[in-house]
Design a protein around this motif. Sequence first.
Motif, short mmCIF file in Angstrom:
data_model
loop_
_atom_site.label_atom_id
_atom_site.label_comp_id
_atom_site.label_asym_id
_atom_site.label_seq_id
_atom_site.Cartn_x
_atom_site.Cartn_y
_atom_site.Cartn_z
N VAL A 589 2.24 6.10 -8.54
CA VAL A 589 1.58 7.21 -7.87
C VAL A 589 2.22 8.53 -8.27
O VAL A 589 1.53 9.53 -8.44
N GLN A 590 3.51 8.49 -8.47
CA GLN A 590 4.18 9.75 -8.77
C GLN A 590 3.78 10.30 -10.14
O GLN A 590 3.75 11.51 -10.33
N ASN A 591 3.47 9.41 -11.06
CA ASN A 591 2.94 9.89 -12.34
C ASN A 591 1.67 10.69 -12.13
O ASN A 591 1.47 11.74 -12.72
N ARG B 88 4.41 -4.57 4.92
CA ARG B 88 4.06 -5.94 5.29
C ARG B 88 3.82 -6.80 4.05
O ARG B 88 4.12 -7.99 4.04
N ASN B 89 3.26 -6.18 3.02
CA ASN B 89 2.90 -6.96 1.84
C ASN B 89 4.09 -7.24 0.92
O ASN B 89 4.20 -8.34 0.39
N ASP B 94 9.54 0.95 -1.39
CA ASP B 94 9.83 1.56 -2.69
C ASP B 94 8.55 1.63 -3.51
O ASP B 94 7.97 0.61 -3.88
N ILE B 95 8.07 2.85 -3.78
CA ILE B 95 6.75 2.91 -4.42
C ILE B 95 6.79 2.51 -5.88
O ILE B 95 5.75 2.25 -6.49
N ASP B 96 7.96 2.41 -6.51
CA ASP B 96 7.99 1.93 -7.88
C ASP B 96 7.59 0.46 -7.96
O ASP B 96 7.23 -0.04 -9.02
N LYS B 97 7.67 -0.22 -6.80
CA LYS B 97 7.27 -1.63 -6.81
C LYS B 97 5.77 -1.82 -6.60
O LYS B 97 5.26 -2.93 -6.69
#
Lengths: 614, 103
Positions: A589-591, B88-89, B94-97
Amino acid sequence: MLAYYLSLIVLVPILSFIILVIFGKRWGDKSAYVSIAAVLISLGLSIKALIDVLGGLNTKVLFTWASIGNFHITFGLLLDSLSAMMLVVVALVSALVQIFSIGYMHGDKRYGWFYACLSMFTASMLLLVFAPNYVQMYVAWEGVGVFSYLLIGFWFEKRSASQAAKKAFMVTRVGDLGFAIALILLYINAGTLDMDKLFAMHFVPALAATISILMFFGAIGKSAQFPLHVWLPDAMEGPTPVSALIHAATMVAAGVYLVARSYPLFEKGPVSLEFVAIIGTITAFMAATIALTATDIKKVLAYSTISQLGYMMMGLGVGAFAAGAFHLFTHAFFKALLFLGAGSVIHAVHSQEIFEMGGLWKKMKITSITFIIGGLALAGVPPFAGFWSKDEIILGAYTSGHTAIFWIGILTALFTAFYTFRLIFVVFFGQPRADHHGGHVHESPAVMSIPLLILGFFALTAGLLGSPFVHNAFQGFIAPGHEAEAVNPFVMGLSIAVALIGITAAWLKYGTQVLPSNVISKNNPIYKLVANKYYMDEFYYYVLIIPTHAVARFILEFDQKVIDGIVNGVAKIIAVFGSGMRRLQTGYVQNYALFMLVGLIILIIWSFRFLGIH
Amino acid sequence: MVIPLSWYLIVSAILFGIGLIGVLLRQNAVTILFSVEIMLNAANINLVAFSRYITPSAISGQMFALFVMAIAASEVAVGLAIVLTIYRNIQSVDIDKINIFKW
């Protein structure tokens, strides 16, 4: 009042069609009664119309169908002696065929649909007969074509039936093209398509002949004349009652009716009548020779129908207008009788091959007697119906000086007698040839035998209406202007003689063992030519179908390689683009947020630089 | 002493920059949501400051700032719900995941 009952003749079968299309499936076997009731009402009203015409009525009821500016298409009911005669024939044969079908079609899964089609066919045919203008005639003409198509292909699960239906539809369409061009030419030159106006006009003979010959092309297709006769034998794939009604008694007679109805137009260009006579003669002779070698009971009758239609055209062409119409009238009865008789035989023995039948005389008395009556009428033995009308036609050829046509007509009559009695001797006499049906053959039920008896009665007596005993009453009724020819003992004697010679020859060959069975070798080139139907189907196959396929294949190639190539190429370019661009879609998302920021900065700089915002 | 308009704008720009860097660089989804809030508030400061200094008689900027706050609240509600679902999922924020939306 008059308009009411005349329109009811057509409207009642249409109503029956609508009812049966909706409820036919649910009602099953009961559908027959709706359709039969409708056609009986039509028959009753038609007889009333005929009686009115006999009482001197000659009328035309017109409705406006469509108006476009000054152009009006009218729809109407023309009642005169010719149409009244045809109305009764169509309604009567249709009624008898529908009653016969109760037995013949018993247990068929599309029973309701069958009767729906028969109803609508009858309605279209009645509409055609009533037509006072060519627009209505053309509409009804195509209408009978459509229902003929549906009924030939009634058992469409059988591949041969669906192909026969397609063939019939397309071959007649070739002729209809000529008809359509004739109507366009008429409208351009005369500005109207109303028959009575057209017939009162003056045409240059060359133009009238062109139009008439083009119109006759329609009749060639519909009435199975040479060279478009190839569809009719194949149409025998339909149920036998359908063959009796459509492909023997009524629809194929529509072409003859068209020529008879348009006779004043043909007379304006006399060349066209010569053309009609020549085509009719070729057809009559050629079909009769093919019938000599056919071994399928329905095919023999089909070729005999073509041959008899050729006689009618010959009669109209040589100027014996009343005789042609008279033959149309008698032929409808005896040919419907023969076809229904054949249906009764097929129903009993479950085969159409005549050399698998034999000895049916003992088991099916009513069918045999009525079939023989029909055969005598077809062969032209007095006093049966066919004799009087055929004799009139041959006499017409003789008195009008068409010597060649006269002799070919006589020869055809000889062949006709021979093939008819070949059929009768092989099917009804001698020993049963195949055992598989030996014990079970029995007479058909009453719903089938009674129509045979009624038609047998007409086959016996209908001809007398036009015989010299009643001063040719029929001809006087149909064509008051055309005087009936006086009896010519030479022609009549010759006609009777060839009929008897033909029957005797058939008896010698098939009824006894006098003539050896190999009197004509199967390898004889003439026999082969005739048995292969003059290679007409093969001719069309090689001359028309193969080139058409070649062109179609070329166009298919072009479509698949060039047209599809362009479309696929465009799609491929976009796919290549996409496979590069999709790598921008990283999933982080950050990209995306960074791209938005970069885009925003570029936009801001761009607006400052180029839009001059300060 | 009167504080000039430019001071407010500088503060606002700094806040906006901090928020932007947070959005682009932090990996914790909740931190990113906070950073978005900071950016929104930077905008609010601008709105109020411009309104106060340029059109003091009208309070349109202040009204606008109130709307932004209300929308920010609802945005946080939706955002936190999404973050909860993600947690939950994959048992992580961590949004990189979460890089499954791609080719």
